[in-house]
Enzyme design. Structure first.
Site, PDB file in Angstrom:
ATOM      1  N   HIS A 232       0.738  -1.307   0.217  1.00 48.65           N
ATOM      2  CA  HIS A 232      -0.047   0.054  -0.058  1.00 48.65           C
ATOM      3  C   HIS A 232       0.830   1.436  -0.198  1.00 48.65           C
ATOM      4  O   HIS A 232       0.814   2.106  -0.816  1.00 48.65           O
ATOM      5  CB  HIS A 232      -1.088  -0.213   1.197  1.00 48.65           C
ATOM      6  CG  HIS A 232      -1.816  -1.219   1.564  1.00 48.65           C
ATOM      7  ND1 HIS A 232      -2.989  -1.487   0.580  1.00 48.65           N
ATOM      8  CD2 HIS A 232      -1.601  -2.119   2.310  1.00 48.65           C
ATOM      9  CE1 HIS A 232      -3.409  -2.457   1.273  1.00 48.65           C
ATOM     10  NE2 HIS A 232      -2.726  -2.976   2.111  1.00 48.65           N
ATOM     11  N   ASP A 233       1.765   1.432   0.995  1.00 48.14           N
ATOM     12  CA  ASP A 233       2.175   2.775   1.329  1.00 48.14           C
ATOM     13  C   ASP A 233       3.260   3.359   0.349  1.00 48.14           C
ATOM     14  O   ASP A 233       3.198   4.515   0.084  1.00 48.14           O
ATOM     15  CB  ASP A 233       2.779   2.993   2.779  1.00 48.14           C
ATOM     16  CG  ASP A 233       1.919   2.461   3.779  1.00 48.14           C
ATOM     17  OD1 ASP A 233       0.680   2.652   3.369  1.00 48.14           O
ATOM     18  OD2 ASP A 233       2.262   2.403   4.883  1.00 48.14           O
TER      19      ASP A 233
HETATM   20  C1  BDR Z   1      -2.706   0.656   5.445  1.00 53.46           C
HETATM   21  O1  BDR Z   1      -2.889   0.051   6.802  1.00 53.46           O
HETATM   22  C2  BDR Z   1      -1.757  -0.092   7.382  1.00 53.46           C
HETATM   23  O2  BDR Z   1      -1.894  -1.392   7.731  1.00 53.46           O
HETATM   24  C3  BDR Z   1      -0.480  -0.232   6.241  1.00 53.46           C
HETATM   25  O3  BDR Z   1       0.722   0.227   6.680  1.00 53.46           O
HETATM   26  C4  BDR Z   1      -1.301   0.878   5.205  1.00 53.46           C
HETATM   27  O4  BDR Z   1      -0.707   2.206   5.549  1.00 53.46           O
HETATM   28  C5  BDR Z   1      -3.424   0.091   4.747  1.00 53.46           C
HETATM   29  O5  BDR Z   1      -4.683  -0.141   4.722  1.00 53.46           O
HETATM   30 CA    CA Z   2       1.158   2.551   7.133  1.00 50.83          CA
END
Ligand code: BDR
Ligand code: CA
Length: 307
Positions: A232-233
Site C-alpha cells: 500500500h504505502d
Molecule cells: C494501510 O494500513 C496499514 O496497515 C498499512 O501500513 C497501510 O498504511 C493499509 O490499509
Molecule cells: Ca501505514
C-alpha cells in the site's frame, strides 16, 4: 528532487515507503503516529529504517491516540512490534523530538509535500492548530480510504478507520490532496518471485525487504490462501515521485463518521451523467504495476542487473 515529510506508522509497507522515498526524494523529516502498532513501536521502527539506510533524517514522534476513542492497531498483519519477522538492527539513533505537530507546522514550506501513510491524527492536530498550514505546503499524498472495498471493515480502510475524525478534518481542510486508496493499492501486489529477487540481491536493504515480503506472504497465506500482499504505502510516495505511473481523477471525498456499518468509509462522488460535488482530492484509480515494481525494486537494491 521533491521534498517530502513522511508521516507514518511503520508497519511493513511503511518501511518500504521510507526506503523508496529516500531513494527518489529529499526526505526532510519523518513523523510517527500510532497505527499499525503503538506509537513507541512505530517510532522505534522509523528510527531503525533510517539506521538501515545510514541517513540522519530527523524522526519526530507524534500522536499516541486518535482524536476520538481508543487506539486500534493491526497486530494480526504487522505483528505486535509493527515489524514482525524482521531482524532488528542495532543502532544509536534517537528521536529529534516528540511534538510532531509543532514540527509539521515549523518546517512547512511551499515545496514540501506530506506523504501520510498512517492514521491522519498528526495532520488533523496541525490543521487544528493552524488552518493555514495546508496552504503553506505543496500538498498531502495519502495512503488511505478506498473507492470500493475496505479492509478494517467491509467498507473502511485501516488508516481512515483508526481515526475517522482526523481524516474528515484533513479532507475538509482545503489541502491539495492525492488519495491512494485500496482500490489502487490492491493493484500493486508483492509475489514470491519479487521476494526471491530480493534474497538474490543479498544487500542489507534487500535482505530487510525480503524478510518483509516473506512475513507478509506468510500472514496472507493464513488469511486468504495466497502468497501475495498489497504494497500500500509506497503508492503514496510514487504518486509524488513518479506521477506518470498513476491515473488520478478529481473527486469529492468525504469521510463517514456516523454510520453503524460505514464509520470510517471514504465516500467518493463517482456519479456519472450528472453534476458531481466539487472535488477536494485527486483520487488514484490505476497504477502501472509492472513499471512501479521496477522503481521500487531498484530502490531495494534489486533492480535489473543488480545481482
Ligand atoms: C494501510 O494500513 C496499514 O496497515 C498499512 O501500513 C497501510 O498504511 C493499509 O490499509
Ligand atoms: Ca501505514
Amino acid at each position: 528532487m521533491h521534498r517530502l515529510i513522511i508521516d507514518c506508522d511503520p508497519g511493513h509497507d511503511d518501511a518500504i515507503a521510507l526506503i523508496l522515498a529516500h531513494r527518489h526524494a529529499d526526505v526532510v523529516g519523518i513523523t510517527s503516529v500510532s497505527g499499525n502498532a503503538p506509537l513507541t513501536r512505530t517510532t522505534a521502527n522509523a528510527l531503525m529504517v533510517t539506521a538501515l539506510l545510514g541517513v540522519d533524517t530527523p524522526v519526530v514522534s507524534g500522536a499516541a491516540r486518535p482524536l476520538v476513542g481508543e487506539p486500534i492497531h493491526a497486530a494480526a498483519v504487522h505483528g505486535e512490534s509493527g515489524l514482525g519477522g524482521v531482524d532488528r538492527i542495532a543502532h544509536q539513533r534517537t528521536t529529534a523530538g516528540d511534538d510532531a505537530v509543532a514540527y509539521l507546522l515549523d518546517v512547512a514550506e511551499s515545496d514540501i509535500t506530506v506523504v501520510a501513510v498512517g492514521p491522519l491524527t498528526n495532520l488533523a492536530h496541525a490543521i487544528d492548530r493552524d488552518p493555514t498550514w495546508v496552504k503553506r505546503i505543496a500538498g498531502i499524498s495519502i495512503m488511505g480510504g478506498s473507492t470500493d472495498v475496505g479492509n478494517a471493515t467491509r467498507v473502511a480502510e485501516f488508516n481512515i478507520f483508526a481515526d475517522p475524525e482526523a481524516a474528515a478534518r484533513v479532507f475538509e481542510s482545503g489541502a491539495e490532496i492525492t488519495m491512494c486508496g485500496l482500490n489502487l493499492t490492491h493493484q500493486f501486489q508483492t509475489s514470491d518471485a519479487l521476494a526471491e529477487r530480493l534474497r538474490d540481491a543479498d544487500t542489507p536493504k534487500a535482505t530487510f525487504a525480503a524478510q518483509i515480503f516473506d512475513y507478509l506472504h506468510d500472514r496472507m497465506e493464513t488469511f486468504i490462501g495466497q502468497r501475495a500482499s498489497a504494497m500500500h504505502d509506497p503508492c503514496a510516495v510514487l504518486a509524488i515521485t513518479h506521477p506518470h505511473l498513476l491515473v488520478t481523477q478529481p473527486r469529492a471525498v468525504a469521510v463517514e463518521l456516523a454510520g453503524t456499518l460505514t464509520r470510517g468509509m471514504t465516500v467518493v462522488d463517482q456519479r456519472v451523467g450528472r453534476r458531481r460535488d466539487q472535488a477536494n482530492a485527486k483520487v488514484a484509480y490505476r497504477i502501472d504495476a509492472e513499471r512501479a515494481w521496477e522503481v521500487v525494486m531498484e530502490s531495494l537494491d534489486a533492480g535489473p542487473g543488480s545481482s
